[in-house]
Design an enzyme around this catalytic site. Structure first.
Site, PDB file in Angstrom:
ATOM      1  CG  MET A   1       6.734   0.681  -4.002  1.00 22.41           C
ATOM      2  SD  MET A   1       7.184   0.108  -2.352  1.00 22.41           S
ATOM      3  CE  MET A   1       6.732   1.565  -1.420  1.00 22.41           C
TER       4      MET A   1
ATOM      5  N   GLY B   1      13.162   2.570   7.796  1.00 25.23           N
ATOM      6  CA  GLY B   1      11.874   2.392   8.443  1.00 25.23           C
ATOM      7  C   GLY B   1      12.036   1.803   9.818  1.00 25.23           C
TER       8      GLY B   1
ATOM      9  CG  HIS C   1      10.581   6.806   2.165  1.00 24.60           C
ATOM     10  ND1 HIS C   1      11.163   7.087   0.952  1.00 24.60           N
ATOM     11  CD2 HIS C   1      10.076   5.555   2.049  1.00 24.60           C
ATOM     12  CE1 HIS C   1      11.017   6.041   0.132  1.00 24.60           C
ATOM     13  NE2 HIS C   1      10.354   5.095   0.791  1.00 24.60           N
TER      14      HIS C   1
ATOM     15  N   GLY D   1      15.537   0.027   1.958  1.00 25.01           N
ATOM     16  CA  GLY D   1      15.342  -1.371   2.297  1.00 25.01           C
ATOM     17  C   GLY D   1      16.508  -1.935   3.070  1.00 25.01           C
TER      18      GLY D   1
ATOM     19  CG  PHE E   1       6.090  -6.846   2.965  1.00 25.52           C
ATOM     20  CD1 PHE E   1       4.882  -6.799   3.655  1.00 25.52           C
ATOM     21  CD2 PHE E   1       6.124  -7.459   1.727  1.00 25.52           C
ATOM     22  CE1 PHE E   1       3.729  -7.376   3.120  1.00 25.52           C
ATOM     23  CE2 PHE E   1       4.984  -8.041   1.185  1.00 25.52           C
ATOM     24  CZ  PHE E   1       3.780  -7.996   1.884  1.00 25.52           C
TER      25      PHE E   1
HETATM   26  C1  DX5 Z   1       9.699  -1.253   1.292  1.00 26.71           C
HETATM   27  C2  DX5 Z   1       9.587   0.234   1.466  1.00 26.71           C
HETATM   28  C3  DX5 Z   1      10.536   0.785   2.441  1.00 26.71           C
HETATM   29  C4  DX5 Z   1      10.390   0.275   3.846  1.00 26.71           C
HETATM   30  C5  DX5 Z   1      11.768   0.120   4.370  1.00 26.71           C
HETATM   31  O1  DX5 Z   1       9.058  -1.644   0.138  1.00 26.71           O
HETATM   32  O2  DX5 Z   1       9.804   0.894   0.237  1.00 26.71           O
HETATM   33  O3  DX5 Z   1      10.546   2.207   2.420  1.00 26.71           O
HETATM   34  O4  DX5 Z   1       9.678   1.116   4.706  1.00 26.71           O
HETATM   35  O5  DX5 Z   1      11.709  -0.504   5.613  1.00 26.71           O
HETATM   36  P1  DX5 Z   1      13.046  -0.987   6.357  1.00 26.71           P
HETATM   37  O6  DX5 Z   1      13.921   0.216   6.542  1.00 26.71           O
HETATM   38  O7  DX5 Z   1      12.522  -1.560   7.616  1.00 26.71           O
HETATM   39  O8  DX5 Z   1      13.708  -2.011   5.457  1.00 26.71           O
HETATM   40 ZN    ZN Z   2      10.090   3.063   0.300  1.00 28.96          ZN
END
Ligand code: DX5
Ligand code: ZN
Length: 218
Positions: A65, A194, A30, A173, A140
């Site tokens: 995004m 993430g 991703h 998220g 984030f």
């Molecule tokens: C946030 C991103 C996510 C982010 C998720 O805007 O779209 O893909 O990397 O991170 P985690 O899994 O740490 O919430």
């Molecule tokens: Zn994402």
């Protein structure tokens, strides 16, 4: 089929090629593309996606995004992405964006922010291969899963099932060992993670743990 898509937003951006070798069992990588306009953060763009494409055989799941998805999304498909997700809030003609993605040999996916209702956009489903229900405000990593999104995940699941289950339901998220089961039970089948993957000592083991916790419900 359960799919785990680690987000490289939490990886070491100075060592992406090496970071990608740490997640061999990922179903896709991703990639979070941010423009500091659609979201208040800036990450990477097309040249880096093209470079990533050259150093891994894993499919690329591109999460845009960015504003003006109409203009940019097809270029990520042309860069070799398996799927490209645009935000419906950032597309002037979402159905056309989805068609452009497919005509460039990518799967088309549409994302909705936590404050965006899904129902008004369900008419687009025929053009889509995946729905992304954001479970944090985009921008984030490392934020907390918003439990209020569970009914929206269930609505996406129902909409997909009504069309034969062809459309994947992705969540992004705050997915971790504590939250993934709730998202799976609500109907998600594709999980972005993430920090839960890249903060682990062994990211590939973390993928296996997350997969196991879904119970492979579908
Ligand atoms: C946030 C991103 C996510 C982010 C998720 O805007 O779209 O893909 O990397 O991170 P985690 O899994 O740490 O919430
Ligand atoms: Zn994402």
């Amino acid at each position: 089929m359960t799919a785990i898509h680690p987000s490289i937003l939490s990886a070491d951006f100075a060592n992406l090629a090496a970071e990608l070798t740490r997640i061999p069992s990922a179903d896709a990588v991703h990639v979070d593309v941010m423009d500091n306009h659609f979201v208040p953060n800036l990450t990477i763009g097309l040249p880096v996606v093209e470079a990533i494409r050259r150093v891994t055989h894993l499919p690329l799941d591109i999460h845009l995004m960015i504003e003006d998805a109409d203009r940019w999304a097809p270029q990520y498909a042309q860069a070799g992405a398996e799927s490209v997700t645009f935000h419906v809030e950032a597309a002037a003609k979402p159905a056309q964006v989805a068609r452009d993605l497919r005509s460039n040999s990518a799967k088309s996916a549409m994302a909705v922010k936590p404050g965006t209702e899904l129902e008004p956009h369900l008419g687009l489903l025929g053009e889509l291969d995946m729905l992304l229900i954001m479970t944090v405000e985009p921008g984030f990593g490392g934020q907390s899963f918003i439990d209020e999104m569970l009914p929206k995940i269930a609505a996406a699941r129902k909409a997909s099932d009504d069309l034969g289950g062809r459309i994947a339901v992705q969540v992004d998220g705050g997915i971790n060992a504590e939250t993934i089961r709730r998202a799976a039970e609500a109907g998600a089948d594709t999980f972005v993670a993430g920090s839960a993957v890249y903060a682990a000592d062994d990211p590939d083991a973390a993928i296996a743990d997350l997969r196991g916790l879904t119970g492979e419900l579908r």
